[in-house]
Every structure is written in structure tokens, then in C-alpha cells.
Design a protein around this motif. Structure first.
Motif, PDB file in Angstrom:
ATOM      1  N   LEU A 111     -13.255   3.682  -4.798  1.00 12.64           N
ATOM      2  CA  LEU A 111     -11.955   4.179  -4.361  1.00 12.64           C
ATOM      3  C   LEU A 111     -11.225   4.811  -5.549  1.00 12.64           C
ATOM      4  O   LEU A 111     -10.809   4.122  -6.478  1.00 12.64           O
ATOM      5  N   PHE A 112     -11.080   6.140  -5.503  1.00 14.30           N
ATOM      6  CA  PHE A 112     -10.386   6.885  -6.553  1.00 14.30           C
ATOM      7  C   PHE A 112      -8.983   7.251  -6.053  1.00 14.30           C
ATOM      8  O   PHE A 112      -8.845   7.954  -5.047  1.00 14.30           O
ATOM      9  N   LEU A 113      -7.967   6.781  -6.762  1.00 14.52           N
ATOM     10  CA  LEU A 113      -6.576   7.023  -6.373  1.00 14.52           C
ATOM     11  C   LEU A 113      -5.875   7.801  -7.482  1.00 14.52           C
ATOM     12  O   LEU A 113      -5.714   7.294  -8.596  1.00 14.52           O
ATOM     13  N   ASP A 114      -5.447   9.028  -7.170  1.00 13.51           N
ATOM     14  CA  ASP A 114      -4.861   9.921  -8.167  1.00 13.51           C
ATOM     15  C   ASP A 114      -3.338   9.964  -8.026  1.00 13.51           C
ATOM     16  O   ASP A 114      -2.812   9.861  -6.915  1.00 13.51           O
ATOM     17  N   GLU A 115      -2.640  10.143  -9.161  1.00 11.31           N
ATOM     18  CA  GLU A 115      -1.165  10.178  -9.211  1.00 11.31           C
ATOM     19  C   GLU A 115      -0.570   8.945  -8.517  1.00 11.31           C
ATOM     20  O   GLU A 115       0.366   9.029  -7.735  1.00 11.31           O
ATOM     21  N   VAL A 116      -1.119   7.799  -8.851  1.00  9.76           N
ATOM     22  CA  VAL A 116      -0.774   6.556  -8.160  1.00  9.76           C
ATOM     23  C   VAL A 116       0.666   6.124  -8.429  1.00  9.76           C
ATOM     24  O   VAL A 116       1.246   5.341  -7.656  1.00  9.76           O
ATOM     25  N   GLN A 117       1.271   6.627  -9.512  1.00 11.62           N
ATOM     26  CA  GLN A 117       2.652   6.237  -9.810  1.00 11.62           C
ATOM     27  C   GLN A 117       3.621   6.691  -8.727  1.00 11.62           C
ATOM     28  O   GLN A 117       4.748   6.196  -8.635  1.00 11.62           O
ATOM     29  N   LYS A 118       3.188   7.615  -7.860  1.00  9.31           N
ATOM     30  CA  LYS A 118       4.054   8.103  -6.783  1.00  9.31           C
ATOM     31  C   LYS A 118       4.050   7.182  -5.568  1.00  9.31           C
ATOM     32  O   LYS A 118       4.790   7.403  -4.615  1.00  9.31           O
ATOM     33  N   LEU A 119       3.204   6.151  -5.611  1.00  7.12           N
ATOM     34  CA  LEU A 119       3.152   5.158  -4.531  1.00  7.12           C
ATOM     35  C   LEU A 119       3.995   3.954  -4.906  1.00  7.12           C
ATOM     36  O   LEU A 119       3.757   3.310  -5.929  1.00  7.12           O
ATOM     37  N   LYS A 120       4.968   3.641  -4.091  1.00  4.76           N
ATOM     38  CA  LYS A 120       5.838   2.503  -4.353  1.00  4.76           C
ATOM     39  C   LYS A 120       5.033   1.205  -4.312  1.00  4.76           C
ATOM     40  O   LYS A 120       4.200   0.996  -3.436  1.00  4.76           O
ATOM     41  N   ASN A 121       5.274   0.338  -5.291  1.00  5.52           N
ATOM     42  CA  ASN A 121       4.583  -0.954  -5.374  1.00  5.52           C
ATOM     43  C   ASN A 121       3.061  -0.795  -5.398  1.00  5.52           C
ATOM     44  O   ASN A 121       2.322  -1.602  -4.827  1.00  5.52           O
ATOM     45  N   TRP A 122       2.592   0.229  -6.088  1.00  2.00           N
ATOM     46  CA  TRP A 122       1.164   0.506  -6.089  1.00  2.00           C
ATOM     47  C   TRP A 122       0.363  -0.661  -6.654  1.00  2.00           C
ATOM     48  O   TRP A 122      -0.728  -0.977  -6.151  1.00  2.00           O
ATOM     49  N   SER A 123       0.885  -1.312  -7.697  1.00  2.00           N
ATOM     50  CA  SER A 123       0.096  -2.361  -8.349  1.00  2.00           C
ATOM     51  C   SER A 123      -0.102  -3.573  -7.434  1.00  2.00           C
ATOM     52  O   SER A 123      -1.166  -4.207  -7.452  1.00  2.00           O
ATOM     53  N   SER A 124       0.898  -3.889  -6.631  1.00  2.00           N
ATOM     54  CA  SER A 124       0.765  -5.000  -5.676  1.00  2.00           C
ATOM     55  C   SER A 124      -0.281  -4.670  -4.620  1.00  2.00           C
ATOM     56  O   SER A 124      -1.081  -5.535  -4.219  1.00  2.00           O
ATOM     57  N   GLN A 125      -0.291  -3.422  -4.176  1.00  2.00           N
ATOM     58  CA  GLN A 125      -1.271  -3.012  -3.166  1.00  2.00           C
ATOM     59  C   GLN A 125      -2.686  -2.997  -3.749  1.00  2.00           C
ATOM     60  O   GLN A 125      -3.641  -3.436  -3.100  1.00  2.00           O
ATOM     61  N   VAL A 126      -2.814  -2.510  -4.975  1.00  3.73           N
ATOM     62  CA  VAL A 126      -4.122  -2.485  -5.632  1.00  3.73           C
ATOM     63  C   VAL A 126      -4.621  -3.908  -5.873  1.00  3.73           C
ATOM     64  O   VAL A 126      -5.806  -4.214  -5.674  1.00  3.73           O
ATOM     65  N   LYS A 127      -3.722  -4.780  -6.293  1.00  5.21           N
ATOM     66  CA  LYS A 127      -4.094  -6.185  -6.526  1.00  5.21           C
ATOM     67  C   LYS A 127      -4.622  -6.831  -5.248  1.00  5.21           C
ATOM     68  O   LYS A 127      -5.620  -7.566  -5.267  1.00  5.21           O
ATOM     69  N   LEU A 128      -3.957  -6.565  -4.138  1.00  3.02           N
ATOM     70  CA  LEU A 128      -4.382  -7.126  -2.851  1.00  3.02           C
ATOM     71  C   LEU A 128      -5.810  -6.699  -2.524  1.00  3.02           C
ATOM     72  O   LEU A 128      -6.640  -7.524  -2.115  1.00  3.02           O
TER      73      LEU A 128
END
Length: 417
Positions: A111-128
Motif C-alpha cells: 500500500l503506497f500512500l502519497d502526500e499523506v499529510q493531507k489526510l487528517k489523523n493519518w497516523s492513527s489510521q495507518v497504525k490501525l
């Protein structure tokens, strides 16, 4: 465009079985080998950060192309850019399942996710996803490295590796421009020297072959600086005054290495001290400036005052300001050595301290170095028991005086890559 349509458009290899050369460009930077090694060896999330236009997306496509060449099934590789939309990751994965028929909860996928800083709460979603689906390998990129690093530290501890992709090194610039691999610096020293001035002005992959200085400056001003000051930062923070950001940049870029005084800047720009401090943080967040602190062995002793500010890369300053040669050298050395400290004590000063290795660095524009000019460096080495020091100068001969190496500017740039 919904998530399914976006995924089909962005993942051409689902149909063709390969990534076009337009996306996965042939020239691979040094960071590719490190990213490939980490991706091949560990399950941890791979985070790629860096300034705009340095080639982060190209690196992702090159990794995807390499996976396909290794025999990974094309439909088991997903790429999504949050430039398209800020949909939740699980929603993207469900759209992926609908488009390909692949069950993302069970299949081995990348799973490649680009410009991820534009996703709110990205780190919580990635952690899940990371914690609950060990079948999914996650690679993310983003331009706001301070945000990515802060969220990774807070939410992804022990779960990630991070690579900062910087503007091209001098060797990468030359190799990309002339399609030649440099294995031996000595053989190409003259050629590299002849390209040095051009390199300092345009160390970005898209423009290495551009000849027009006006077009190079316009590219950097419009596609890097303005995109950050008028787009990325206002999109990320509230109360961003992009006019103030640009005025501060004009000042900082015309005087690299100046001491920051929030009180004086507040008076000069007619705003509050808090506003100035916030906007300095925004510029650092966007990788437009580098803050350099006064070195002390104990981090608690590091002075909050006497901070210096430099352009993140000298090319940014050269696009909008006339910069003196001494400041060009200083900024380039700071960038090449990734320096975040200098040293000043009473009337003694050293330009930079590479803290992790405790190496003091002095930058000179003279063609010859006088032994008297080494006193502050020698004092630092003795006081802090440093093993060596470096002087970067505008000469051509590499020398050594006791524990101090005297390096030509060109050689320093090459050795630090």
C-alpha cells in the motif's frame, strides 16, 4: 471522481503489468537503494519525506516498478495520492477490493500512500492498518516532514523507518544531467567543478537541463516556494498570513545565517511576537528554512536565543534574492552536512557543529587557509574533546593540520553525499 475511479486511473499497472517510464524514471537516486533495502528486509512502515519537487513520488513509482519486476502480482500493489481526495484509508481499500476483486484483509499487498499529510489523523489510521493487518506492507510519503515525524513519533513508535529525500546531491545532479555514472570523483573533478554554479541554482530533477536562469527561478518560486506558502501551509494551519511568510523569506534568504530576534521582527513587520514565532515554525515545517541552534553538550543548556536561520537549500534563496558568496558557501555546507547547530561562546565561534558525530565545521571563501584562522576550531576540539574538525574553503587542495581536515568546497559537497 470517486475512490474506485481514482484508483483505476492511478494504478495503470493493474491493466498493463508495468509502470510507465514517464512515472518510474530510469535514473535512480541513492535513496532508492536504501528504500529498497528497508522494504525488502523489514515489515515496518516506510516513511519518505522531503521538500516539494525532490522526487518523492518518482521514488514510490520506482519501488512499485521494482516490485513488479520481482514478480509481485500487479493487482496486489496499490498507489493512492491524497492530492486527489482525503478519503479514509479503509474506504480506499474497500474501493480497491471492488475494483480488483482482491481481498485486502487477507491478501499480501503493498500500500503506497502519497502526500499523506493531507489526510487528517493519518497516523492513527495507518497504525490501525499496521497493527491489525500484518499482510499489508505500508509505504507513505509527504512534503511536511515535521508533521510526519511528529505524528510518527507519537503514534507509530517502533513501527516505522524514515528517509528524507533531499534536493539532488552534486553527483546525482551530474549523473542525471549527463546520463553518466560517476564511480571515481578524481576522473570527473573538472567536469563537476564546471557544473557547480549551475548545480547550486537548480538541484531539482525536473530542471537539471534547463538553460534559462529566468525559467529556473520561476520554477522554484512558483512550483516550490509559492505552493508551500500559499497552499500547503494555509491548508495545514489556521491563521497563516502568506504575505508575512513571503516577506520573512525575502529577509531570511537575503541574509542567510542571521540571528533571529522575534521581538525585533515583530516590530519590523508590525505583528505580535507570537505571530512571528508561529510563522517561523511554519517556514521550518514547510522545509523552506533551517533553524540552527547554539551548540551545548546538554540539550537543556542549548540557548533558546541566538538561533540562526538559513535557507533549507541555497537554490531557494538564489531564486528570489542576491546572495553573497560567503552565504552561498555557508548555506550549501549546512545543507550538505544537515547541520542544525553552530557554536558561539563569548568572542569565539564555529560556523557549524555536526552534533551526532561532534564535528566542528568552519566555512571560508578564501583560496588559502592561514593557521591563525583555525584557533576557534582548535579551541572547540580541545574543550569538547572532538576527534576532528573540518575547514571548507574555496581552494583546490585537500590538506590536514593536526586533527583538522581542510577540504575544497567541491570535495566537501561530494564527500557528504
Amino acid at each position: 471522481m470517486d475512490e474506485k475511479e481514482a484508483l483505476i486511473l492511478l494504478n495503470e499497472w493493474w491493466k498493463t503489468g508495468k509502470v510507465s517510464e514517464k512515472l518510474a524514471k530510469p535514473y535512480k537516486r541513492k535513496a532508492f537503494e536504501e528504500a529498497h533495502r528497508l522494504l525488502s528486509s523489514y515489515r515496518q512502515i516506510l516513511i519518505i519525506t522531503g521538500l516539494r519537487r525532490v522526487g518523492k513520488t518518482t521514488l514510490l513509482y520506482q519501488l512499485i516498478s521494482h516490485l513488479l519486476q520481482k514478480g509481485i502480482e500487479a493487482k496486489n500493489i496499490i498507489y493512492f495520492s491524497f492530492d486527489v481526495s482525503s478519503s479514509e484509508i479503509t474506504k480506499i481499500l474497500e474501493a480497491y477490493k471492488t475494483a480488483t476483486g482482491v481481498d485486502w484483509k487477507k491478501s499480501e499487498i503493498y500500500l503506497f500512500l502519497d502526500e499523506v499529510q493531507k489526510l487528517k489523523n493519518w497516523s492513527s489510521q495507518v497504525k490501525l492498518i499496521y497493527d491489525n493487518f500484518p499482510n499489508i506492507r505500508i509505504i507513505i510519503s509527504g512534503s511536511a516532514s515535521l508533521q510526519l515525524e511528529a505524528q510518527a513519533i507519537n503514534n507509530l513508535a517502533g513501527r516505522y523507518f524514515i528517509i528524507e529525500l533531499k534536493p539532488l546531491s552534486l553527483l546525482e545532479y551530474y549523473e542525471l544531467k549527463y546520463n553518466k555514472k560517476i564511480e571515481n570523483f578524481e576522473l570527473y573533478e573538472n567536469e563537476l567543478r564546471s557544473e557547480l554554479e549551475n548545480y547550486l541554482k537548480k538541484p531539482f530533477p525536473e530542471i537539471v537541463s534547463w538553460e534559462s536562469e529566468a525559467e529556473v527561478k520561476a520554477y522554484i518560486k512558483e512550483n516550490i516556494i509559492a505552493k508551500i506558502t500559499r497552499g500547503d501551509l494555509p491548508d495545514t494551519f489556521s491563521n497563516v498570513n502568506f504575505s508575512l511568510l513571503e516577506s520573512m523569506l525575502n529577509l531570511f534568504y537575503s541574509k542567510p545565517g542571521m540571528i533571529i530576534s522575534p521581538d525585533n521582527l515583530a516590530k519590523d513587520f508590525g505583528v505580535s511576537k507570537t505571530t512571528i514565532e508561529n510563522h517561523i515554525f511554519y517556514l521550518e515545517f514547510g522545509k523552506l528554512i533551517r533553524i540552527v541552534k547554539n551548540y551545548r553538550p546538554n540539550i537543556k543548556m542549548e540557548s533558546r536565543k541566538l538561533k540562526k536561520v538559513y535557507p533549507y537549500d541555497i537554490s531557494l534563496a538564489l531564486a528570489i534574492a542576491n546572495v553573497e558568496k560567503a552565504y552561498i558557501f555557508e548555506t550549501a555546507v549546512a545543507s550538505a552536512s544537515n547541520a542544525f547547530h553552530y557554536w558561539r561562546m563569548k568572542k569565539k565561534e564555529v560556523d557549524f557543529v555536526i552534533k551526532d558525530k561532534l564535528i566542528p565545521v568552519e566555512v571560508k571563501t578564501e583560496k588559502k587557509i592561514n593557521a591563525n584562522e583555525l584557533k576557534h576550531l582548535q579551541y572547540f576540539i580541545k574543550k569538547y574533546k572532538a576527534k576532528k574538525g573540518i575547514v571548507v574553503y574555496d581552494g583546490e587542495k585537500e590538506e590536514k593540520i593536526d586533527s583538522i581536515t581542510i577540504l575544497p568546497f567541491l570535495r566537501f559537497l561530494v564527500k557528504r553525499t
